[in-house]
Scaffold this motif. Structure first.
Motif, PDB file in Angstrom:
ATOM      1  N   ALA B  84      18.091   3.448  13.631  1.00  0.00           N
ATOM      2  CA  ALA B  84      16.803   3.493  14.333  1.00  0.00           C
ATOM      3  C   ALA B  84      16.197   4.888  14.256  1.00  0.00           C
ATOM      4  N   GLU B  87      14.875   5.517  10.739  1.00  0.00           N
ATOM      5  CA  GLU B  87      13.685   4.727  10.452  1.00  0.00           C
ATOM      6  C   GLU B  87      12.475   5.341  11.140  1.00  0.00           C
ATOM      7  N   ALA B  88      12.689   5.896  12.340  1.00  0.00           N
ATOM      8  CA  ALA B  88      11.587   6.520  13.077  1.00  0.00           C
ATOM      9  C   ALA B  88      11.435   7.986  12.719  1.00  0.00           C
ATOM     10  N   ARG B  89      12.193   8.482  11.759  1.00  0.00           N
ATOM     11  CA  ARG B  89      12.157   9.883  11.314  1.00  0.00           C
ATOM     12  C   ARG B  89      12.397  10.850  12.474  1.00  0.00           C
ATOM     13  N   ILE B  90      13.456  10.569  13.233  1.00  0.00           N
ATOM     14  CA  ILE B  90      13.853  11.445  14.338  1.00  0.00           C
ATOM     15  C   ILE B  90      15.230  12.015  14.002  1.00  0.00           C
ATOM     16  N   PRO B 117      13.833   5.649  18.743  1.00  0.00           N
ATOM     17  CA  PRO B 117      12.501   5.174  19.120  1.00  0.00           C
ATOM     18  C   PRO B 117      12.505   4.145  20.245  1.00  0.00           C
ATOM     19  N   GLY B 118      13.685   3.780  20.766  1.00  0.00           N
ATOM     20  CA  GLY B 118      13.725   2.744  21.799  1.00  0.00           C
ATOM     21  C   GLY B 118      13.486   1.366  21.203  1.00  0.00           C
ATOM     22  N   ILE B 119      13.534   0.352  22.096  1.00  0.00           N
ATOM     23  CA  ILE B 119      13.341  -1.032  21.649  1.00  0.00           C
ATOM     24  C   ILE B 119      12.338  -1.674  22.600  1.00  0.00           C
ATOM     25  N   GLY B 134      18.205  -9.932  13.715  1.00  0.00           N
ATOM     26  CA  GLY B 134      17.909  -8.539  13.418  1.00  0.00           C
ATOM     27  C   GLY B 134      16.840  -8.386  12.370  1.00  0.00           C
ATOM     28  N   SER B 135      16.567  -7.130  12.017  1.00  0.00           N
ATOM     29  CA  SER B 135      15.489  -6.846  11.072  1.00  0.00           C
ATOM     30  C   SER B 135      16.019  -6.442   9.706  1.00  0.00           C
ATOM     31  N   PRO B 172      10.642   3.311  24.904  1.00  0.00           N
ATOM     32  CA  PRO B 172      10.094   3.365  23.542  1.00  0.00           C
ATOM     33  C   PRO B 172       9.151   4.538  23.294  1.00  0.00           C
ATOM     34  N   GLU B 262      13.578   9.108   3.119  1.00  0.00           N
ATOM     35  CA  GLU B 262      13.131   7.832   3.680  1.00  0.00           C
ATOM     36  C   GLU B 262      13.296   6.731   2.626  1.00  0.00           C
TER      37      GLU B 262
END
Lengths: 577, 577
Positions: B84, B87-90, B117-119, B134-135, B172, B262
């Motif tokens: 996560a 994917e959120a670039r954190i 990024p939270g859900i 899931g994704s 989030p 990425e």
């Protein structure tokens, strides 16, 4: 830790909705870091169907190579046929046919036909076209199938590699109309798409399944032939016919006309039930009192035991089970574990038995010594299971036996192709054949609890050589069978057994029991061989001795002859056999 | 064989009904044999939920022992957090906490908190309370999770063994309201039951999951500590904090502030698509012509390639794909396989790279030689993957180096606990550390393709000892990483990699490349060691030589000293290093 006592109902809220465009979004922050946000990620969350999962992961089901795929498909179909026949109390008569599609060496049709009870029309599509569907998963009784995956997975693999549907013929009884089905699996939904039509079928009752698939047909080790041969060893009541792609026909005849004992379904045993399962059973129970719940939903709980459990748990026997709070259920669980409860009924499993193990081995393995041990069933995690071991030792060609007259003679080797296939050479590791609920386990030998137990047994005690951490050496076949209401396999393809401590211990005891009997045979054989060698020396030297005696004592031929006879008798007598 | 051309629609019939009492029964025969009939058996057929299946087979998910369960749960939670964050670039900042429940040595709470990024609210129950959701499953891009099983399975195991729900906190974004959830899994339906409430949470964004479970906490090999240490090696961009049940805190700092590249989602590559998948893709396609279908639904197919495929298959490029009959699709498949198509885009995977592998190794393993190889990505069954190997060799304590002045000296061992934990002894098998998509693989080493490839490499060529069929011997850590859009694991617990030929071959090449570089180092080391030994001899004998020379040539002390210096210089010069 919070167990949130008494708030069970809080969790009974409605199923959460899927995110959709209309849902008010609390956050519309676009982070400057550029990546995904919780919202953008949520849009891609979705369900994965079990068929999709296994299509992508088909090696988990035993469909990882064309060669293995063909064998796995045969295995799943034969398992189902045998389960159905036995459940309907029909002596199984099974025909397995593998044919090439056209002149292809890469595509085959595998067909398995049985004389079982057939399948009713409405169930055929589900049984063959839907993963995780069946009658065996929820029942605590021994059967070959247990997951409701196998045959549908074979069909899915066929559809994936050839595009062709599964073809099924079924006739549930003499007066029923036989039907033919074509079934495809919609993998995105894990549901069958099926057509059917009335056909002619000269058969009282039975089922036939045909699957076109990519495959590779070979003989020898880990072949379909070998699998069926082993199947015949563990299922002496089965008549099997195998037609290979080259038109060769092999037949495996029955060694007995008796079906295995009918197995009964049991309820879970209180020992082995986990807290989470207990909580669920209590919520689902139809009984109005805790006492009735304990007595009706478990096996081996009578009024006395139920009372004892309730007392220990400080729970009123006539309270409503569905009103129990989590701590009370936890106390019940602790009380159950602390209460002595009779072992579960063993009518749910049907071991093969020592006599039939030996009969099965004799049918397919020629040896000069057979022994078998069938252990009394015991329990792991509440599931009854029984371990059985059989040993076939020694090639007849290598064998010395004592005749009735007390003579030791070499027995000539009888020619038997089956024996050659299953029995290894004298200086090679023993041949281990593994079975679970009468099904041969062909792959993943090294990952299996059975192999670990055989390697862990000290075979030197029984007169065999054994390298460190390896199978013993010798002309020997070791047969090991686990019969259980739930066999813990290491993967969905059901190729190896997980190493539960209770199972390893029973394996150890059964192997030791057979080993001891083998040991005294091996020692006796060694003694016989030693005597045979000694006698040979005597027989070589007596004539020379007589010549010398004749010379020294001036004996005539008759006296010399008498002396020779006497000497021989004395020598024979002086040996203890 | 029948492929039933043009009758695809026939299979689109309605879903078969379940058998019920009202269905007219064609047969009411009660067989005299006494067993079950097709009808009585049909009544027990039913669906098995995926949660029920995995509850009974939880060893497939890595929950077979209390010790492994705790580690598996941590692994699944950390995997999700890292996926996560990236994917959120954190830049990930993760805290793992294990605490005892009360004074129990058998029950623990494991908590993993991230700054991801939270859900979103609607997805939390599904993500944590539903298996196969899931994704990541349907997307072709590298990620740690891929099945949508892991974290829900951990929650299910917790619920099973302690009865407690999964607890989740999620926020989030800065302006979002943080929420706390309690989630239970209804295993019979594989659906979550959830409650939530608004909470205070001093955090910009992130997710935290807590699971109560039966477990066993230990240090050493295959421990949570070791897993996190290895995780830090393969993820040098992660900051990890671990609080153990005794209150000890370990921290793993970042070796880089750069996130991994990425990764982009790709479409399937035409090579590697199977007939069944192609049939399904064609039926599901939104495009109106075969040419558009080929160009839009696959990667690397442009107008020219699409035309070439259609020509070879004798299919009109502008025909409607959904009207194609099975034989035409079969011809398309053959044409695709016969057409040269550019390899799939590699933007979908993000290997670690040689520099960061060495940086990661240096951070946790102290050695005197490091080397790494990152192979160019290639393809198996249409899935791009890349193999990377790193080697850390030699304990600093055992090491000889040449100083700038050309002197060979022994380097003193530096004390480093990490080094000791990961590096084995000089006379023991090398330490193999395996990774898939940056996740350490801790269990089932012997079943893994990586292990097979390391054993199959001839390390004697590179100056190491190697027993037959075993890992080489030496003070060495071998790091192996596979990065792929779909890693083929041998079981749902993702502990070992299946032995696909293409993967084995790439492993072999990468290991050989590192091996060659290692070989020249090992040989140089051996040469240095030989020289060191020689020099020692020289240094021992020079004084004696000088005494003799002094005696023979009648040298005074000054002349003797000069002769000793000259001799030493001559000897130093005569050696080539």
């Amino acid at each position: 830790m919070s167990t949130d006592t008494g708030q069970q109902n809080l969790f009974k809220t409605a199923e959460p909705k899927m995110v959709d465009a209309k849902e008010p979004k609390a956050v519309k922050e676009k982070p400057d870091r550029g990546g995904e946000t919780a919202e953008s990620m949520a849009k891609r969350q979705r369900e994965i169907s079990v068929s999709e999962f296994f299509t992508k992961n088909r090696h988990l089901l035993g469909f990882d190579s064309p060669r293995k795929a063909l064998l796995t498909a045969v295995k799943e179909a034969v398992d189902n046929s045998l389960d159905a026949c036995e459940e309907a109390r029909i002596l199984p008569d099974i025909v397995v046919t593998i044919t090439r599609i056209g002149t292809s060496e890469k595509q085959f049709t595998m067909t398995v036909e049985d004389n079982g009870p057939g399948i009713v029309k409405a169930q055929v599509p589900n049984v063959f076209g839907r993963l995780l569907y069946g009658s065996k998963f929820h029942r605590l009784r021994q059967s070959r199938g247990q997951q409701g995956i196998g045959i549908s997975a074979a069909g899915m693999y066929g559809q994936l590699t050839t595009g062709a549907p599964v073809r099924v013929r079924s006739k549930p009884g003499k007066k029923s109309v036989p039907l033919a089905f074509e079934i495809r699996i919609d993998t995105a939904r894990n549901r069958p798409e099926s057509t059917d039509k009335v056909i002619e079928w000269e058969k009282d009752h039975g089922t036939e399944v045909s699957i076109d698939m990519e495959g590779e047909y070979r003989r020898g080790q880990k072949s379909i032939e070998e699998f069926l041969k082993l199947m015949a060893v563990a299922n002496p009541h089965v008549h099997l016919t195998f037609k290979d792609p080259d038109g060769n026909i092999s037949e495996y005849h029955r060694a007995t006309n008796e079906l295995p004992k009918e197995v009964e379904e049991i309820k879970p045993h209180p020992h082995g039930v986990e807290l989470g399962i207990l909580l669920k059973m209590i919520q689902d129970s139809e009984h109005r009192t805790v006492s009735a719940f304990l007595q009706q939903d478990f096996s081996r709980v009578g009024p006395t035991v139920a009372k004892e459990i309730c007392e220990k748990a400080d729970v009123k026997p006539d309270s409503n089970p569905r009103r129990l709070e989590t701590p009370a259920v936890q106390r019940l669980k602790t009380a159950i574990d602390a209460t002595k409860i009779m072992a579960p009924p063993l009518s749910c499993i049907a071991p093969i038995g020592e006599d039939l193990i030996i009969a099965g081995l004799k049918k397919e393995v020629e040896a000069d010594f057979y022994v078998a041990t069938s252990r009394k069933p015991v329990v792991y995690r509440g599931h009854p299971f029984a371990i059985e071991v059989g040993i076939a030792y020694g090639k007849p060609g290598d064998t010395l036996v004592m005749t009735e007259a007390g003579k030791i003679v070499e027995v000539a080797a009888k020619k038997n192709e089956n024996a050659e296939a299953l029995m290894g050479a004298a200086d090679e590791p023993v041949r281990l054949i593994r079975f679970a609920n009468r099904v041969p386990l062909v792959f993943q030998q090294s990952a299996c609890a059975i192999t670990k137990a055989v390697i862990g047994t000290n075979w030197k005690n029984y007169g065999l050589q054994q390298p460190r951490g390896a199978l013993p050496i010798g002309p020997m076949v070791v047969f090991v069978h686990i019969a259980s209401v739930w066999v813990p396999f290491t993967s969905e393809s059901k190729e190896a057994i997980a190493s539960y401590d209770e199972i390893l211990e029973e394996l150890r005891l059964a192997l030791m029991d057979c080993g001891r009997k083998l040991g005294s045979h091996v020692r006796k054989g060694k003694k016989l061989a030693g005597e045979f060698k000694k006698r040979n020396y005597i027989e070589i030297y007596i004539p020379h001795l007589i010549v010398a005696l004749k010379d020294i004592l001036k004996l005539d031929d008759k006296e010399a002859g008498k002396a020779r006879d006497n000497l021989t008798i004395v020598l024979e007598k002086s040996r203890k056999l």
